[in-house]
Design a protein around this motif. Structure first.
Motif, PDB file in Angstrom:
ATOM      1  N   PRO A 259      60.827  -3.703  32.923  1.00  0.00           N
ATOM      2  CA  PRO A 259      61.454  -5.018  32.803  1.00  0.00           C
ATOM      3  C   PRO A 259      60.769  -6.042  33.704  1.00  0.00           C
ATOM      4  CG  PRO A 259      62.836  -3.529  34.088  1.00  0.00           C
ATOM      5  CD  PRO A 259      61.741  -2.702  33.504  1.00  0.00           C
ATOM      6  N   GLY A 260      60.550  -7.229  33.161  1.00  0.00           N
ATOM      7  CA  GLY A 260      59.928  -8.291  33.944  1.00  0.00           C
ATOM      8  C   GLY A 260      58.420  -8.295  33.897  1.00  0.00           C
ATOM      9  N   LEU A 261      57.804  -7.243  33.333  1.00  0.00           N
ATOM     10  CA  LEU A 261      56.346  -7.208  33.224  1.00  0.00           C
ATOM     11  C   LEU A 261      55.927  -8.080  32.045  1.00  0.00           C
ATOM     12  CD1 LEU A 261      53.941  -5.672  34.601  1.00  0.00           C
ATOM     13  CD2 LEU A 261      53.997  -4.151  32.625  1.00  0.00           C
ATOM     14  N   ASP A 262      55.054  -9.061  32.281  1.00  0.00           N
ATOM     15  CA  ASP A 262      54.679  -9.995  31.229  1.00  0.00           C
ATOM     16  C   ASP A 262      53.185 -10.290  31.286  1.00  0.00           C
ATOM     17  OD1 ASP A 262      54.486 -11.503  33.508  1.00  0.00           O
ATOM     18  OD2 ASP A 262      56.193 -12.802  33.065  1.00  0.00           O
ATOM     19  N   GLY A 263      52.764 -11.240  30.471  1.00  0.00           N
ATOM     20  CA  GLY A 263      51.354 -11.595  30.421  1.00  0.00           C
ATOM     21  C   GLY A 263      50.828 -12.111  31.743  1.00  0.00           C
ATOM     22  N   LYS A 264      51.659 -12.828  32.486  1.00  0.00           N
ATOM     23  CA  LYS A 264      51.243 -13.328  33.796  1.00  0.00           C
ATOM     24  C   LYS A 264      50.963 -12.168  34.748  1.00  0.00           C
ATOM     25  CE  LYS A 264      52.643 -16.454  37.514  1.00  0.00           C
ATOM     26  NZ  LYS A 264      53.708 -17.366  38.023  1.00  0.00           N
ATOM     27  N   SER A 265      51.777 -11.104  34.645  1.00  0.00           N
ATOM     28  CA  SER A 265      51.556  -9.920  35.481  1.00  0.00           C
ATOM     29  C   SER A 265      50.198  -9.296  35.181  1.00  0.00           C
ATOM     30  CB  SER A 265      52.668  -8.898  35.245  1.00  0.00           C
ATOM     31  OG  SER A 265      53.942  -9.449  35.478  1.00  0.00           O
ATOM     32  N   LEU A 266      49.857  -9.206  33.891  1.00  0.00           N
ATOM     33  CA  LEU A 266      48.557  -8.645  33.515  1.00  0.00           C
ATOM     34  C   LEU A 266      47.416  -9.518  34.031  1.00  0.00           C
ATOM     35  CD1 LEU A 266      49.180  -7.435  29.842  1.00  0.00           C
ATOM     36  CD2 LEU A 266      49.253  -6.107  31.948  1.00  0.00           C
ATOM     37  N   GLN A 267      47.604 -10.829  33.997  1.00  0.00           N
ATOM     38  CA  GLN A 267      46.570 -11.728  34.498  1.00  0.00           C
ATOM     39  C   GLN A 267      46.367 -11.535  35.999  1.00  0.00           C
ATOM     40  OE1 GLN A 267      47.219 -15.795  33.402  1.00  0.00           O
ATOM     41  NE2 GLN A 267      45.097 -16.384  33.797  1.00  0.00           N
ATOM     42  N   GLN A 268      47.446 -11.295  36.733  1.00  0.00           N
ATOM     43  CA  GLN A 268      47.325 -11.027  38.164  1.00  0.00           C
ATOM     44  C   GLN A 268      46.582  -9.717  38.417  1.00  0.00           C
ATOM     45  OE1 GLN A 268      51.451 -11.147  39.297  1.00  0.00           O
ATOM     46  NE2 GLN A 268      51.444 -13.358  39.689  1.00  0.00           N
ATOM     47  N   LEU A 302      42.609  -9.180  30.040  1.00  0.00           N
ATOM     48  CA  LEU A 302      42.036  -7.849  30.245  1.00  0.00           C
ATOM     49  C   LEU A 302      40.729  -7.704  29.478  1.00  0.00           C
ATOM     50  CD1 LEU A 302      45.252  -5.636  29.925  1.00  0.00           C
ATOM     51  CD2 LEU A 302      43.915  -5.974  32.000  1.00  0.00           C
ATOM     52  N   ALA A 303      40.731  -8.171  28.231  1.00  0.00           N
ATOM     53  CA  ALA A 303      39.534  -8.053  27.398  1.00  0.00           C
ATOM     54  C   ALA A 303      38.395  -8.924  27.912  1.00  0.00           C
ATOM     55  CB  ALA A 303      39.872  -8.427  25.957  1.00  0.00           C
ATOM     56  N   ALA A 304      38.737 -10.096  28.446  1.00  0.00           N
ATOM     57  CA  ALA A 304      37.708 -11.060  28.832  1.00  0.00           C
ATOM     58  C   ALA A 304      37.119 -10.795  30.211  1.00  0.00           C
ATOM     59  CB  ALA A 304      38.287 -12.474  28.782  1.00  0.00           C
ATOM     60  N   HIS A 305      37.930 -10.312  31.152  1.00  0.00           N
ATOM     61  CA  HIS A 305      37.499 -10.279  32.550  1.00  0.00           C
ATOM     62  C   HIS A 305      37.393  -8.878  33.145  1.00  0.00           C
ATOM     63  CE1 HIS A 305      37.877 -14.604  32.542  1.00  0.00           C
ATOM     64  NE2 HIS A 305      39.142 -14.517  32.167  1.00  0.00           N
ATOM     65  N   CYS A 306      37.625  -7.842  32.356  1.00  0.00           N
ATOM     66  CA  CYS A 306      37.465  -6.463  32.845  1.00  0.00           C
ATOM     67  C   CYS A 306      36.408  -5.769  31.987  1.00  0.00           C
ATOM     68  CB  CYS A 306      38.788  -5.703  32.786  1.00  0.00           C
ATOM     69  SG  CYS A 306      40.044  -6.326  33.916  1.00  0.00           S
ATOM     70  N   PRO A 307      35.133  -5.987  32.279  1.00  0.00           N
ATOM     71  CA  PRO A 307      34.063  -5.451  31.424  1.00  0.00           C
ATOM     72  C   PRO A 307      33.981  -3.933  31.409  1.00  0.00           C
ATOM     73  CG  PRO A 307      33.152  -6.369  33.451  1.00  0.00           C
ATOM     74  CD  PRO A 307      34.598  -6.751  33.424  1.00  0.00           C
ATOM     75  N   ASN A 308      34.529  -3.267  32.435  1.00  0.00           N
ATOM     76  CA  ASN A 308      34.462  -1.804  32.493  1.00  0.00           C
ATOM     77  C   ASN A 308      35.670  -1.124  31.868  1.00  0.00           C
ATOM     78  OD1 ASN A 308      32.039  -1.982  33.991  1.00  0.00           O
ATOM     79  ND2 ASN A 308      33.190  -2.216  35.892  1.00  0.00           N
ATOM     80  N   ARG A 329      40.417 -16.036  20.056  1.00  0.00           N
ATOM     81  CA  ARG A 329      39.806 -17.187  20.740  1.00  0.00           C
ATOM     82  C   ARG A 329      38.363 -16.908  21.139  1.00  0.00           C
ATOM     83  NH1 ARG A 329      44.691 -18.338  25.058  1.00  0.00           N
ATOM     84  NH2 ARG A 329      46.393 -18.458  23.547  1.00  0.00           N
ATOM     85  N   GLY A 330      37.703 -16.081  20.366  1.00  0.00           N
ATOM     86  CA  GLY A 330      36.309 -15.768  20.647  1.00  0.00           C
ATOM     87  C   GLY A 330      36.093 -14.657  21.645  1.00  0.00           C
ATOM     88  N   VAL A 331      37.170 -14.067  22.197  1.00  0.00           N
ATOM     89  CA  VAL A 331      37.052 -12.966  23.165  1.00  0.00           C
ATOM     90  C   VAL A 331      36.825 -11.656  22.421  1.00  0.00           C
ATOM     91  CG1 VAL A 331      38.232 -11.633  24.946  1.00  0.00           C
ATOM     92  CG2 VAL A 331      38.513 -14.114  24.851  1.00  0.00           C
ATOM     93  N   ILE A 332      35.776 -10.937  22.787  1.00  0.00           N
ATOM     94  CA  ILE A 332      35.466  -9.646  22.166  1.00  0.00           C
ATOM     95  C   ILE A 332      35.146  -8.643  23.271  1.00  0.00           C
ATOM     96  CG2 ILE A 332      33.961  -8.386  20.589  1.00  0.00           C
ATOM     97  CD1 ILE A 332      33.363 -10.986  19.166  1.00  0.00           C
TER      98      ILE A 332
END
Length: 412
Positions: A259-268, A302-308, A329-332
């Motif tokens: 509970p409370g885990l959201d997209g902002k949490s993943l960005q952090q 996660l897809a854009a900034h975690c290359p490993n 949005r062009g992220v692959i």
């Protein structure tokens, strides 16, 4: 034979510098030297037994009817004595044990841990791997301040810690005693998923320990799916201390729900763990009426900034709003090979759009959903069957859309 070769110190120097490409060849050579003559016997055995990975070789030289080993539910081999101990059973043990100077791995099961026990463990100055089975009851461990006051460095070389326990609180107390260790890997195997409060206490201890800068892998796995009430726990707050551990690249935490885990949490998480390779926030319970706050767009950082990153395992709510831009949005990210969404919910009408989004952002990933029709509850059976069917359609459409997008890019 020259008299110099009867001096043990000279023989040790010679034997230590024998060329060998592997430990097996070195051990085989030392065994041959020990069998060559009496003068070579003791120095060769001293080198052969100088370093042990664990205590198993010493246990195996004891009488066959005295020691027995069996696998426990955690697939650890537990050794025990099958009859009363007598002095004759330790003859070979006493002959070889004094030659052991370095022990790198220790696996033990304990009922309690006193200050004296910790002092004895501290004598294993080069131990790098510790595996412990803790009791089911609450443990009373020595005061950390007392250890610091006495200047005791408990297991200063320890890198890997694996603990089996029914209670996370016992694991947390043990890690607090090891707060000076620059641990690189912590693996906790629990009977039940931990509560939010117990996770918060563990993460706070880790953030205040020496392993804050060194810990690379944190795995908290649970065997059963016992639920607990965490309605007043916000997991974005619980995870905050863990974000201070910047070297993490493997994060595995089993829990009933998030509970409370959201997209902002993943960005952090992305900002805190740029080297992330494996993210596993498994959800045992995520029914059709409780939607996760994590959405498909929450996966984009996660897809854009975690290359490993190669594996993502978490619960989300899959829905999609049509826009004029590309779904991702062009992220692959072609490095992610597995998307395990467990019991994630999905908008039934958005199945093709969800498949299109995932095929655009994660073209090389295999998708897994764990909705099991054999375990559906009668009151929610229709909705759960619909969820299972929808995810099956997403899994079927994903490779088709990947091929179509590849052909589009190749053509234009």
């Amino acid at each position: 034979m020259h008299r110099c070769l009867k001096i043990p110190e000279i023989l040790l120097t010679i034997f230590q510098n024998f060329p060998s490409t592997t430990y097996f060849l070195e051990a085989k050579c030392l065994v041959s030297l020990a069998c060559t003559c009496r003068d070579f016997h003791a120095p060769a055995l001293d080198l052969l037994w100088y370093t042990l990975e664990d205590l198993v070789p010493l246990l195996r030289i004891m009488p066959d009817d005295l020691v027995r080993g069996k696998l426990d539910p955690s697939f650890w081999r537990q050794w025990s004595f099958s009859r009363p101990l007598v002095p004759s059973g330790f003859e070979r043990f006493d002959y070889y044990a004094p030659r052991v100077k370095v022990l790198t791995r220790l696996s033990i099961s304990i009922d309690s841990l006193t200050l004296q026990d910790l002092l004895q463990l501290s004598s294993l100055a080069k131990l790098t791997d510790l595996r412990m089975i803790l009791p089911d009851d609450d443990m009373t461990l020595p005061d950390v301040q007392a250890l610091d006051h006495d200047g005791v460095a408990v297991l200063p070389a320890l890198l890997d810690l694996h603990v089996v326990s029914s209670k996370l609180a016992n694991c947390t107390a043990l890690i607090q005693c090891l707060h000076r260790c620059t641990l690189e890997s912590i693996n906790l195997t629990l009977q039940n998923p931990p509560s939010g409060r117990s996770l918060g206490e563990l993460f706070m201890v880790l953030s205040q320990s020496a392993c804050r800068a060194s810990l690379q892998s944190l795995m908290i796995s649970a065997h059963d799916e016992l639920s607990h009430s965490d309605e007043d726990i916000v997991y974005s707050t619980v995870l905050a201390p863990l974000l201070l551990l910047r070297s993490l690249y493997i994060v595995v935490i089993d829990n009933s729900n998030w509970p409370g885990l959201d997209g902002k949490s993943l960005q952090q998480m992305v900002l805190a763990w740029p080297r992330l390779c494996y993210l596993h926030l498994y959800t045992f319970e995520l029914g059709t009426t409780h939607h996760s706050l994590v959405t498909l767009e929450g996966l984009l950082p996660l897809a854009a900034h975690c290359p490993n990153l190669c594996t993502i395992n978490l619960g989300l709510h899959a829905s999609f709003k049509m826009t004029e831009s590309l779904p991702g949005r062009g992220v692959i990210n072609r490095n992610v090979k597995l998307l395990d969404f467990g019991h994630s919910t999905i908008d039934i009408d958005a199945v093709p759009h969800v498949a299109g989004f995932l095929s655009d952002v994660f073209p090389c990933a295999n998708i897994i959903s764990t909705w099991d029709e054999d375990e559906f509850e009668e009151d929610e059976e229709d909705e759960e069957i619909a969820m299972s069917t929808a995810w099956d359609e997403v899994i079927s459409l994903h490779p088709v859309f990947v091929i179509a997008r590849h052909q589009e890019r190749f053509a234009y």
